[in-house]
Design a protein around this motif. Structure first.
Motif, PDB file in Angstrom:
ATOM      1  N   GLN A 248      79.979  90.138 -33.378  1.00 26.33           N
ATOM      2  CA  GLN A 248      78.691  90.658 -32.962  1.00 26.33           C
ATOM      3  C   GLN A 248      78.529  90.454 -31.462  1.00 26.33           C
ATOM      4  O   GLN A 248      79.200  89.617 -30.855  1.00 26.33           O
ATOM      5  CB  GLN A 248      77.586  89.905 -33.716  1.00 26.33           C
ATOM      6  CG  GLN A 248      76.290  90.675 -33.877  1.00 26.33           C
ATOM      7  CD  GLN A 248      75.481  90.112 -35.020  1.00 26.33           C
ATOM      8  OE1 GLN A 248      75.714  90.437 -36.183  1.00 26.33           O
ATOM      9  NE2 GLN A 248      74.545  89.241 -34.693  1.00 26.33           N
ATOM     10  N   ASP A 309      70.450 100.486 -35.632  1.00 23.85           N
ATOM     11  CA  ASP A 309      71.212  99.618 -36.534  1.00 23.85           C
ATOM     12  C   ASP A 309      70.326  99.081 -37.657  1.00 23.85           C
ATOM     13  O   ASP A 309      69.124  98.861 -37.479  1.00 23.85           O
ATOM     14  CB  ASP A 309      71.803  98.432 -35.761  1.00 23.85           C
ATOM     15  CG  ASP A 309      73.053  98.793 -34.987  1.00 23.85           C
ATOM     16  OD1 ASP A 309      73.374  99.993 -34.897  1.00 23.85           O
ATOM     17  OD2 ASP A 309      73.697  97.874 -34.453  1.00 23.85           O
ATOM     18  N   SER A 319      74.525  92.660 -39.868  1.00 18.89           N
ATOM     19  CA  SER A 319      73.692  93.155 -38.786  1.00 18.89           C
ATOM     20  C   SER A 319      72.770  92.051 -38.282  1.00 18.89           C
ATOM     21  O   SER A 319      73.051  90.862 -38.475  1.00 18.89           O
ATOM     22  CB  SER A 319      72.895  94.384 -39.246  1.00 18.89           C
ATOM     23  OG  SER A 319      72.415  95.099 -38.119  1.00 18.89           O
TER      24      SER A 319
END
Length: 447
Positions: A248, A309, A319
């Motif tokens: 990420q 997202d 996420s």
């Protein structure tokens, strides 16, 4: 994110039971030109001027750490800790999230959680053995894949109900941790399946399968790498040696210099031993050599990488939730802020409390803040972009839901990163700026 467990329950019940006729509002999401990074970067004065050098970044991080004790300098932890100290960390984690000896009114995917099941989960913490141990040697680990940090040593979820939607909100999910992340291993569960660890921003329980235990010397190469790349996309999939790894934004990957050139280094777990594999490093829009410069426009650009997202509570669904979204933007520039929404704005050097202020004063205070400013309350955090052509303050946020009021309160789950004004309706039907407790920015560190 991050709801305390008690608020997680009471808010769900409150919203399910109450409807109050108020004015009607449409979806708050903005989809016009204001939902583009270039709209904001082109109108930000001195937007690409570097605000802090390396020394300034280090001083900023030291200041933030002094204002918030959830951040940990792992290399500063002692080599041994008392069992009392570790027990306090475990109990503090549970107090922060309103977990105690009584089974919460939550569900597994299949059934309500009863006291016997809850006691079994809690017993895995192995606290009797911890109390008897007196002192514990700190061990060192590196994550070998994206993994979950949990509030109890279990991968089982605790949910507010048994619907498909509710399974996106696991009350035991603390956060997600990237591959190649250093951890201090402080204790382990009774079955050996979970470690209780300290990470840079959170303590919690992590699956033993996702961590390779290493020597302190090996660990320091990941905790303080001499050279590294930083992920600058919202997420990046890489496949060293056949295993797909998800990183990420803000994740650091060590770089080693070899006869073949600059190579990204990835830890793997071969039985119980560290094995390192490599890929050639090429700087591009997804990987930056070191941290991004700290600029107003980089706050904006990094935020828009996430636009659209999916919302991921505690890092679920691969996420970000609201506070992981803001944390990742900041850490891509090397700024370490806390993980939880209610800590983030207050930890920044310039914090303005909005308590007892009216709407006009709040909007005036916000308009004087730079892009990248955080707006936060106890359960949610958002990032300020600036004012549009009509002087309306515009935000970007990882948004779980919103409310409309057409004959009564209605909750809608949009579950994505979105651009909104600061005036979209709260669950009370008031402009959301009236729900914000404070504004936080890096302040004078940027002068």
């Amino acid at each position: 994110m991050f709801f305390l467990l008690q608020r997680f329950l009471s808010l769900a019940l409150f919203l399910a039971m109450l409807t109050i006729p108020l004015h009607s509002f449409a979806s708050p999401e903005i989809t016009d030109v204001r939902a583009t990074a270039t709209y904001w970067t082109s109108r930000t004065k001195s937007g690409d001027a570097e605000l802090l050098d390396i020394a300034g970044r280090e001083a900023l991080n030291a200041k933030i750490r002094s204002r918030d004790d959830t951040l940990t300098v792992l290399s500063a932890l002692p080599s041994t800790m008392t069992s009392k100290d570790i027990l306090e960390r475990i109990e503090r984690l549970e107090r922060m999230n309103d977990l105690d000896a009584n089974a919460p009114a939550l569900y597994t995917p299949d059934a309500p959680i009863d006291q016997a099941y809850y006691d079994t989960i809690r017993s895995k913490r192995n606290l009797d053995a911890l109390a008897a141990a007196d002192t514990i040697s700190v061990r060192y680990g590196i994550t070998v894949r994206r993994t979950n940090l949990r509030l109890f040593p279990t991968s089982e979820g605790f949910y507010s109900g048994m619907s498909e939607l509710q399974r996106h909100y696991d009350a035991l999910q603390a956060t997600a941790i990237d591959p190649a992340e250093p951890l201090a291993i402080l204790w382990e569960s009774s079955d050996g399946a979970f470690y209780f660890v300290s990470s840079r921003t959170y303590d919690g329980w992590i699956s033993e399968n996702d961590v390779v235990e290493v020597s302190r010397e090996e660990w320091q190469r990941y905790e303080s790498p001499k050279d590294f790349a930083v992920v600058t996309k919202d997420k990046l999939q890489m496949t060293p040696d056949g295993e797909s790894l998800l990183f990420q934004m803000g994740a650091k990957i060590p770089i080693a210099q070899t006869p073949q050139g600059s190579m990204l280094v990835f830890p793997q777990k071969e039985h119980v031993i560290l094995k390192e594999v490599t890929l050639p490093f090429t700087e591009d829009t997804s990987l930056h050599h070191g941290y991004l410069p700290i600029t107003k426009n980089n706050f904006i650009r990094q935020a828009f990488c996430f636009l659209g997202d999916e919302y991921g509570w505690g890092g679920q669904d691969n996420s970000v939730d609201c506070s992981a979204f803001t944390q990742d933007i900041y850490r891509s520039m090397g700024i370490e802020i806390p993980r939880d929404a209610d800590h983030q704005a207050m930890a920044l050097p310039r914090f303005i409390s909005l308590d007892a202020l009216g709407e006009n004063t709040r909007l005036s205070d916000l308009s004087a803040m730079p892009p990248g400013t955080l707006l936060a309350n106890d359960t949610h955090v958002m990032m300020y972009l600036g004012q549009d052509d009509s002087s309306t303050p515009i935000l970007i946020q990882a948004m779980s839901s919103y409310f409309t009021f057409n004959g009564g309160r209605q909750k809608h789950y949009n579950r994505r990163v979105a651009v909104t004004t600061a005036l979209f309706p709260s669950y009370r039907g008031t402009p959301y700026i009236m729900n914000v407790k404070g504004l936080g920015s890096i302040g004078t560190f940027a002068n």
